[in-house]
Design a protein around this motif. Structure first.
Motif, PDB file in Angstrom:
ATOM      1  N   ASP A  31       0.809  -1.218   0.000  1.00 43.45           N
ATOM      2  CA  ASP A  31       0.000   0.000   0.000  1.00 43.45           C
ATOM      3  C   ASP A  31       0.844   1.271   0.000  1.00 43.45           C
ATOM      4  O   ASP A  31       0.329   2.354  -0.281  1.00 43.45           O
ATOM      5  CB  ASP A  31      -0.949   0.029   1.205  1.00 43.45           C
ATOM      6  N   ILE A  32       2.122   1.156   0.300  1.00 43.43           N
ATOM      7  CA  ILE A  32       2.981   2.345   0.332  1.00 43.43           C
ATOM      8  C   ILE A  32       2.921   3.122  -0.980  1.00 43.43           C
ATOM      9  O   ILE A  32       3.032   4.339  -0.986  1.00 43.43           O
ATOM     10  CB  ILE A  32       4.440   1.973   0.702  1.00 43.43           C
ATOM     11  N   ALA A  33       2.719   2.430  -2.085  1.00 40.69           N
ATOM     12  CA  ALA A  33       2.667   3.099  -3.390  1.00 40.69           C
ATOM     13  C   ALA A  33       1.316   3.759  -3.660  1.00 40.69           C
ATOM     14  O   ALA A  33       1.183   4.516  -4.619  1.00 40.69           O
ATOM     15  CB  ALA A  33       2.984   2.091  -4.493  1.00 40.69           C
ATOM     16  N   ALA A  34       0.320   3.509  -2.824  1.00 39.02           N
ATOM     17  CA  ALA A  34      -1.036   4.008  -3.072  1.00 39.02           C
ATOM     18  C   ALA A  34      -1.362   5.301  -2.340  1.00 39.02           C
ATOM     19  O   ALA A  34      -2.452   5.844  -2.511  1.00 39.02           O
ATOM     20  CB  ALA A  34      -2.051   2.942  -2.664  1.00 39.02           C
ATOM     21  N   TYR A  35      -0.432   5.818  -1.559  1.00 37.12           N
ATOM     22  CA  TYR A  35      -0.751   6.974  -0.721  1.00 37.12           C
ATOM     23  C   TYR A  35      -0.337   8.307  -1.342  1.00 37.12           C
ATOM     24  O   TYR A  35      -0.121   9.282  -0.649  1.00 37.12           O
ATOM     25  CB  TYR A  35      -0.140   6.805   0.662  1.00 37.12           C
ATOM     26  N   GLY A  36      -0.244   8.345  -2.652  1.00 39.78           N
ATOM     27  CA  GLY A  36       0.075   9.594  -3.328  1.00 39.78           C
ATOM     28  C   GLY A  36       1.553   9.897  -3.263  1.00 39.78           C
ATOM     29  O   GLY A  36       2.346   9.063  -2.834  1.00 39.78           O
ATOM     30  N   PRO A  37       1.947  11.079  -3.659  1.00 43.39           N
ATOM     31  CA  PRO A  37       3.368  11.400  -3.574  1.00 43.39           C
ATOM     32  C   PRO A  37       3.832  11.338  -2.115  1.00 43.39           C
ATOM     33  O   PRO A  37       3.146  11.827  -1.220  1.00 43.39           O
ATOM     34  CB  PRO A  37       3.459  12.828  -4.104  1.00 43.39           C
ATOM     35  N   LEU A  38       4.978  10.718  -1.917  1.00 43.03           N
ATOM     36  CA  LEU A  38       5.580  10.638  -0.591  1.00 43.03           C
ATOM     37  C   LEU A  38       6.677  11.686  -0.498  1.00 43.03           C
ATOM     38  O   LEU A  38       7.377  11.939  -1.477  1.00 43.03           O
ATOM     39  CB  LEU A  38       6.155   9.242  -0.344  1.00 43.03           C
ATOM     40  N   THR A  39       6.821  12.287   0.673  1.00 39.35           N
ATOM     41  CA  THR A  39       7.823  13.331   0.850  1.00 39.35           C
ATOM     42  C   THR A  39       8.883  12.892   1.841  1.00 39.35           C
ATOM     43  O   THR A  39       8.651  12.027   2.685  1.00 39.35           O
ATOM     44  CB  THR A  39       7.187  14.643   1.351  1.00 39.35           C
ATOM     45  N   THR A  40      10.056  13.527   1.728  1.00 39.89           N
ATOM     46  CA  THR A  40      11.114  13.289   2.701  1.00 39.89           C
ATOM     47  C   THR A  40      10.727  13.982   4.012  1.00 39.89           C
ATOM     48  O   THR A  40       9.808  14.803   4.039  1.00 39.89           O
ATOM     49  CB  THR A  40      12.455  13.832   2.190  1.00 39.89           C
ATOM     50  N   GLU A  41      11.436  13.656   5.062  1.00 44.21           N
ATOM     51  CA  GLU A  41      11.093  14.194   6.385  1.00 44.21           C
ATOM     52  C   GLU A  41      11.094  15.720   6.407  1.00 44.21           C
ATOM     53  O   GLU A  41      10.231  16.337   7.025  1.00 44.21           O
ATOM     54  CB  GLU A  41      12.063  13.643   7.435  1.00 44.21           C
ATOM     55  N   ASP A  42      12.053  16.340   5.714  1.00 44.25           N
ATOM     56  CA  ASP A  42      12.118  17.804   5.702  1.00 44.25           C
ATOM     57  C   ASP A  42      11.151  18.428   4.699  1.00 44.25           C
ATOM     58  O   ASP A  42      11.036  19.645   4.615  1.00 44.25           O
ATOM     59  CB  ASP A  42      13.540  18.276   5.425  1.00 44.25           C
ATOM     60  N   GLY A  43      10.458  17.583   3.922  1.00 53.34           N
ATOM     61  CA  GLY A  43       9.507  18.073   2.939  1.00 53.34           C
ATOM     62  C   GLY A  43      10.160  18.619   1.679  1.00 53.34           C
ATOM     63  O   GLY A  43       9.484  19.120   0.791  1.00 53.34           O
ATOM     64  N   GLY A  44      11.477  18.511   1.586  1.00 52.70           N
ATOM     65  CA  GLY A  44      12.214  19.073   0.464  1.00 52.70           C
ATOM     66  C   GLY A  44      12.062  18.323  -0.849  1.00 52.70           C
ATOM     67  O   GLY A  44      12.246  18.906  -1.914  1.00 52.70           O
ATOM     68  N   ARG A  45      11.756  17.045  -0.778  1.00 50.73           N
ATOM     69  CA  ARG A  45      11.601  16.259  -2.005  1.00 50.73           C
ATOM     70  C   ARG A  45      10.324  15.457  -1.935  1.00 50.73           C
ATOM     71  O   ARG A  45       9.891  15.034  -0.871  1.00 50.73           O
ATOM     72  CB  ARG A  45      12.792  15.323  -2.194  1.00 50.73           C
TER      73      ARG A  45
END
Length: 168
Positions: A31-45
């Protein structure tokens, strides 16, 4: 509660064409691929995730914008976060680990035991790591209904009925 929840981590490159080895923290790992764009902890990527195949301890995956082994290796150790709104709602007796961190822990008599510093799982079930000024280091508490009968997110505390000798 935070507006993002950690759903996985990048363990490094997989192969030489920019795939990563992805460890999922989701109840249903894929399911990890189903939750939309994933961001890094700092939100930078931010990355869209495409799982390519299962591998030991996770998945081989493609992340948008990651095209080389060097780029994939550069992401090793990055935790990936999904927006809370993209995650499924949970039944009353289940919790996201992120929601438990920082909660006050009290015994059945109301005495302060510490705060939840981490939620660990080494395969046999979840364990709460408590820390506090009255504790000598950390205390690990099995996160079972018998030992932790009450979790109240609204007021930010858990009630613990510790087994004999746990806090000695």
């Amino acid at each position: 509660m935070t507006d993002r929840v950690c759903v996985g981590a990048i363990a490094g490159a997989f192969g030489v064409r920019g795939e990563v080895r992805l460890k999922s923290f989701c109840a249903e790992a894929a399911d990890i691929a189903a939750y939309g764009p994933l961001t890094t902890e700092d939100g930078g990527r931010s990355f869209d995730v495409t799982l390519t195949r299962p591998v030991a301890s996770g998945f081989a995956a493609r992340l948008t914008g990651v095209m080389t082994k060097e780029a994939a290796d550069g992401l090793r150790g990055q935790r990936l976060f999904a927006p809370r709104g993209a995650l499924p709602s949970l039944p009353d007796d289940e919790f996201y680990h992120a929601d438990l961190l920082g909660l006050s822990a009290r015994d059945t008599g109301g005495a302060e035991l510490g705060k939840i510093a981490a939620v660990l799982n080494h395969g046999a079930g979840d364990i709460l790591e408590l820390r506090g000024p009255a504790l000598k280091g950390s205390v690990l508490v099995p996160f079972t209904r018998a030992i932790v009968p009450t979790v109240d997110l609204a007021i930010g505390r858990v009630i613990i009925d510790p087994p004999e000798g746990l806090f000695d």
